[in-house]
Design an enzyme around this catalytic site. Structure first.
Site, PDB file in Angstrom:
ATOM      1  N   ASP A  39      82.286 111.127 115.879  1.00 48.22           N
ATOM      2  CA  ASP A  39      81.329 111.900 115.085  1.00 48.22           C
ATOM      3  C   ASP A  39      81.431 111.538 113.613  1.00 48.22           C
ATOM      4  O   ASP A  39      82.537 111.474 113.067  1.00 48.22           O
ATOM      5  CB  ASP A  39      81.619 113.402 115.239  1.00 48.22           C
ATOM      6  CG  ASP A  39      81.670 113.818 116.697  1.00 48.22           C
ATOM      7  OD1 ASP A  39      80.609 113.905 117.323  1.00 48.22           O
ATOM      8  OD2 ASP A  39      82.792 114.043 117.214  1.00 48.22           O
ATOM      9  N   ASP A  65      77.848 109.993 117.258  1.00 51.08           N
ATOM     10  CA  ASP A  65      76.908 110.953 116.665  1.00 51.08           C
ATOM     11  C   ASP A  65      76.971 110.837 115.149  1.00 51.08           C
ATOM     12  O   ASP A  65      78.060 110.778 114.582  1.00 51.08           O
ATOM     13  CB  ASP A  65      77.288 112.400 117.030  1.00 51.08           C
ATOM     14  CG  ASP A  65      76.998 112.723 118.488  1.00 51.08           C
ATOM     15  OD1 ASP A  65      76.296 111.933 119.150  1.00 51.08           O
ATOM     16  OD2 ASP A  65      77.473 113.774 118.951  1.00 51.08           O
ATOM     17  N   ASP A 123      83.632 110.940 122.124  1.00 48.89           N
ATOM     18  CA  ASP A 123      82.669 110.236 121.280  1.00 48.89           C
ATOM     19  C   ASP A 123      83.265 110.122 119.879  1.00 48.89           C
ATOM     20  O   ASP A 123      84.394 110.550 119.657  1.00 48.89           O
ATOM     21  CB  ASP A 123      81.324 110.991 121.242  1.00 48.89           C
ATOM     22  CG  ASP A 123      81.442 112.339 120.543  1.00 48.89           C
ATOM     23  OD1 ASP A 123      82.551 112.703 120.105  1.00 48.89           O
ATOM     24  OD2 ASP A 123      80.414 113.025 120.426  1.00 48.89           O
TER      25      ASP A 123
END
Ligand code: DGT
Ligand code: MG
Length: 373
Positions: free
Chosen positions: A207, A297, A205
């Site tokens: 961040d 995120d 992902d």
């Protein structure tokens, strides 16, 4: 003479925060095997054994050459009887039969498959497995399975999300978020954290940390940012967690607990043309689309907590665990993403930069690139 006699002597600490761990791993053959062992123990909720293998893997990642005999490894910390036995097998046979047995195990394979869906943790995966589900389609079609909205999004974008995110894609998303944030406030601060800040080329992902010097405005800024992404048509999913931060709370003892700052777990749509150098799709993944979904995120701490949150979200997870353990066991201090509490002085220690936190702990400062424990 034996090659190992020419190697410099390194004395490795049992704390990852006192070791230098770059992205270059010379002992992948062991650490990959240890990761399978750790995962298998995690699926069985054997936290102690899981952590033992994660710690051992972390130590081997910091050895700057391939470990070629166990004799040389005897002085490495955090290697127990079981981890050594697995290493011994690999050194003698080129592979570990114990690990291969796990890889062939039905339950392991299914739990691995189910937990690859965003929103599905080991507990849900275990429930599905016990219910006799075998494939992702089984989970989608079983009338007894009620998917929450996160899991629905996880299934919808499973192919894209399972594919690694490249650094070029992470930087492209950073640019998009940065522009959106500046469109809301000229004072907005957005920084890349997580694995990409540690110099990794790929991640699962991306961040980010978002903040603003305007006191108390960080959560509104995050909500406006998400709203801006929605209006741009690139927000595919958002799970927002409002802030529950209380300035008087002492740092938490467990690493596993998430921090209390406002944060959003997103899935964003990234167009190929936005990525510098273009996008190379793996063989067989040309489905005519010119975009992919990416997990992103964003955490939004107040500016005076910036250093603690940046340190906490930069990772790696093992680095963070050991930083907290070091603080507790060696310094009588409690550290988490919110702050640092000195149990002896009974006071919070201030920090503007990550360097200040390392200094409070009496640790040599380590650049993010050396925190890949
Ligand atoms: P990856 O898998 O390539 O995205 O690698 P990372 O290192 O970016 O890992 P990631 O994205 O799971 O997490 C980044 C950092 O965020 C991690 O090192 C610490 C923080 N973090 C993520 N999840 C948790 C959590 O459950 N608890 C705490 N305390 N911190 C977390
Ligand atoms: Mg990450």
């Amino acid at each position: 003479p034996e090659a190992s006699t020419h190697l410099p002597v390194v004395v490795l600490s049992r704390y990852a925060c006192q070791r230098r761990t770059s992205t270059e791993n010379h002992n992948e053959i062991f650490t990959d095997a240890f990761e399978v062992m750790a995962e298998s123990y995690e699926f069985s909720q054997c936290d102690g054994q899981c952590l033992a293998f994660r710690r051992a893997a972390s130590v081997l990642k910091s050895v700057p050459w391939p470990v070629e005999r166990l004799g040389a490894a005897t002085r490495l910390p955090c290697l127990g009887e079981h981890t050594r036995a697995v290493m011994e097998e690999i050194l003698q046979c080129g592979r570990s039969f114990e690990v291969e047995k796990i890889l062939c195990n039905d339950r392991y394979q299914r739990l691995k498959l189910f937990t690859s869906v965003f929103g599905v943790g080991p507990k849900t995966a275990e429930k599905w497995h016990r219910g006799g589900l075998r494939t992702l389609n089984d989970a989608l079609e079983d009338p007894g399975v009620e998917l929450n909205s996160m899991q629905k999004a996880g299934f919808r974008h499973h192919g894209d999300i399972s594919r690694a995110v490249s650094r070029a894609e992470a930087l492209a998303l950073g640019e998009i978020l940065h522009q959106a944030a500046l469109g809301i406030s000229a004072h907005a601060v957005l920084v890349l954290t997580g694995g990409f800040r540690r110099g990794k080329e790929f991640g699962h992902d991306v961040d980010f940390l978002l903040s603003t010097p305007e006191q108390g405005k960080e959560e509104t800024l995050l909500l406006s940012l998400v709203d801006s992404l929605r209006r741009q048509g690139i927000l595919l999913y958002c799970d927002h967690h409002p802030s529950t931060f209380d300035i008087n709370n002492l740092p938490g003892v467990s690493f596993e607990a998430m921090d209390h700052f406002a944060k959003s777990f997103l899935i964003l749509r990234l167009e190929d043309r936005q990525v510098e150098g273009g996008v190379q799709r793996p063989e067989g993944q040309h489905d005519g689309r010119s975009w992919r979904a990416v997990r992103v995120d964003v955490v939004a701490p107040p500016m005076e907590r910036y250093a603690f949150t940046l340190l906490g979200w930069t990772g790696s997870r093992q680095f963070e665990r050991d930083l907290r353990r070091f603080a507790r066991k060696e310094k009588r201090m409690l550290l988490d993403n919110h702050g640092l509490w000195d149990k002896t002085k009974k006071e919070f220690l201030p920090a503007e930069r990550e360097e200040d936190i390392f200094a409070h702990l009496g640790l040599e400062y380590l650049e993010p690139q050396l925190r890949n424990a």
